[in-house]
Design an enzyme around this catalytic site. Structure first.
Site, mmCIF file in Angstrom:
data_model
loop_
_atom_site.group_PDB
_atom_site.id
_atom_site.type_symbol
_atom_site.label_atom_id
_atom_site.label_comp_id
_atom_site.label_asym_id
_atom_site.label_seq_id
_atom_site.Cartn_x
_atom_site.Cartn_y
_atom_site.Cartn_z
ATOM 1 N N CYS A 1 -1.486 5.239 -5.365
ATOM 2 C CA CYS A 1 -2.435 4.390 -4.642
ATOM 3 C C CYS A 1 -2.419 3.085 -5.414
ATOM 4 O O CYS A 1 -2.542 3.090 -6.648
ATOM 5 C CB CYS A 1 -3.834 4.998 -4.630
ATOM 6 S SG CYS A 1 -5.132 3.843 -4.179
ATOM 7 N N THR A 2 -2.251 1.975 -4.720
ATOM 8 C CA THR A 2 -2.026 0.714 -5.422
ATOM 9 C C THR A 2 -3.232 0.230 -6.217
ATOM 10 O O THR A 2 -3.097 -0.662 -7.055
ATOM 11 C CB THR A 2 -1.555 -0.379 -4.451
ATOM 12 O OG1 THR A 2 -2.404 -0.395 -3.296
ATOM 13 C CG2 THR A 2 -0.120 -0.133 -4.015
ATOM 14 N N THR B 1 0.860 -1.172 0.000
ATOM 15 C CA THR B 1 0.000 0.000 0.000
ATOM 16 C C THR B 1 0.898 1.223 0.000
ATOM 17 O O THR B 1 2.039 1.146 0.476
ATOM 18 C CB THR B 1 -0.910 0.034 1.244
ATOM 19 O OG1 THR B 1 -1.482 1.337 1.406
ATOM 20 C CG2 THR B 1 -0.132 -0.290 2.511
#
Length: 229
Positions: free
Chosen positions: A197-198, A83
């Site tokens: 943001c993954t 994350t």
């Protein structure tokens, strides 16, 4: 091959991409039936979300420390936090283990410098875009100039992430809104944009925008695999 330790579940939508990218990269590098040696500890994202919005970062840090010890006991040789935002408490990880820890911002900075870019945009949660735990590494360690969208567009991205992406919803309207924001960052001088943001790279890819996008999920796990090999 060394064993990669993954702290996942933030959210599982992107954690599954870590596993996929890890195994595909190992197979690409070694061929045959090779796959990645890894262990995963996955948290309940509901708790992370609660503590995040209550500004209880130490509670999240304690969870990350516990996960790190679990991975260490399971035989991990390196720790990855799957994350971007929760790297805000990465010191809880590094202080609880002697294992190497690959910070996602350092992995991303290395990838950007390899492309010889100097000015990049950053998209992610408001925490990632507005606090300095991420940009400080990019600026101080890699000499990058980092720009973020205006306040109202940061709010849009933040809401898309928490109201849709982490819940597995990837809508065309949100994709188009993100593309508009990326184009505005490009007009502001960014040579590329960090998908910080993954889940964001699942929504928008380079094919949608025609400029370099840095998929932090892929970058992070690929560098870990190369280290493990």
């Amino acid at each position: 091959m060394k064993t990669i330790g993954l702290i996942g579940g933030m959210s599982w939508e992107s954690s599954k991409m870590y596993y996929e990218y890890a195994n595909k990269h190992v197979q690409q590098m070694l061929g045959g039936a090779h796959s990645c040696k890894c262990v995963l500890v996955s948290v309940d994202f509901s708790l992370i979300e609660k503590y995040t919005f209550n500004n209880e970062w130490d509670k999240i840090g304690d969870m990350m420390s516990h996960c790190t010890k679990q991975l260490e006991a399971a035989g991990a040789d390196i720790i990855l936090l799957c994350t971007n935002t929760i790297h805000l408490v990465s010191e809880f990880i590094t202080s609880s283990t002697k294992l190497p820890f690959l910070h996602i911002a350092q992995a991303t900075g290395k990838a950007i410098k390899a492309k010889e870019l100097s000015k990049v945009g950053l998209l992610g949660t408001k925490f990632t875009m507005e606090k300095d735990f991420y940009t400080r590494i990019l600026e101080q360690q890699y000499g990058l100039e980092v720009i973020t969208p205006p306040v109202h567009e940061r709010e849009v991205i933040h809401n898309i992430i928490y109201e849709e992406l982490v819940k597995g919803r990837f809508t065309e309207s949100s994709r188009l809104r993100c593309i508009e924001i990326i184009h505005s960052i490009n007009l502001a001088g960014a040579e590329g944009v960090i998908m910080g943001c993954t889940e964001l790279p699942i929504l928008v890819s380079e094919n949608h925008v025609g400029m370099p996008l840095f998929d932090t999920t892929r970058i992070h796990i690929h560098q870990a695999v190369e280290w493990a090999l």
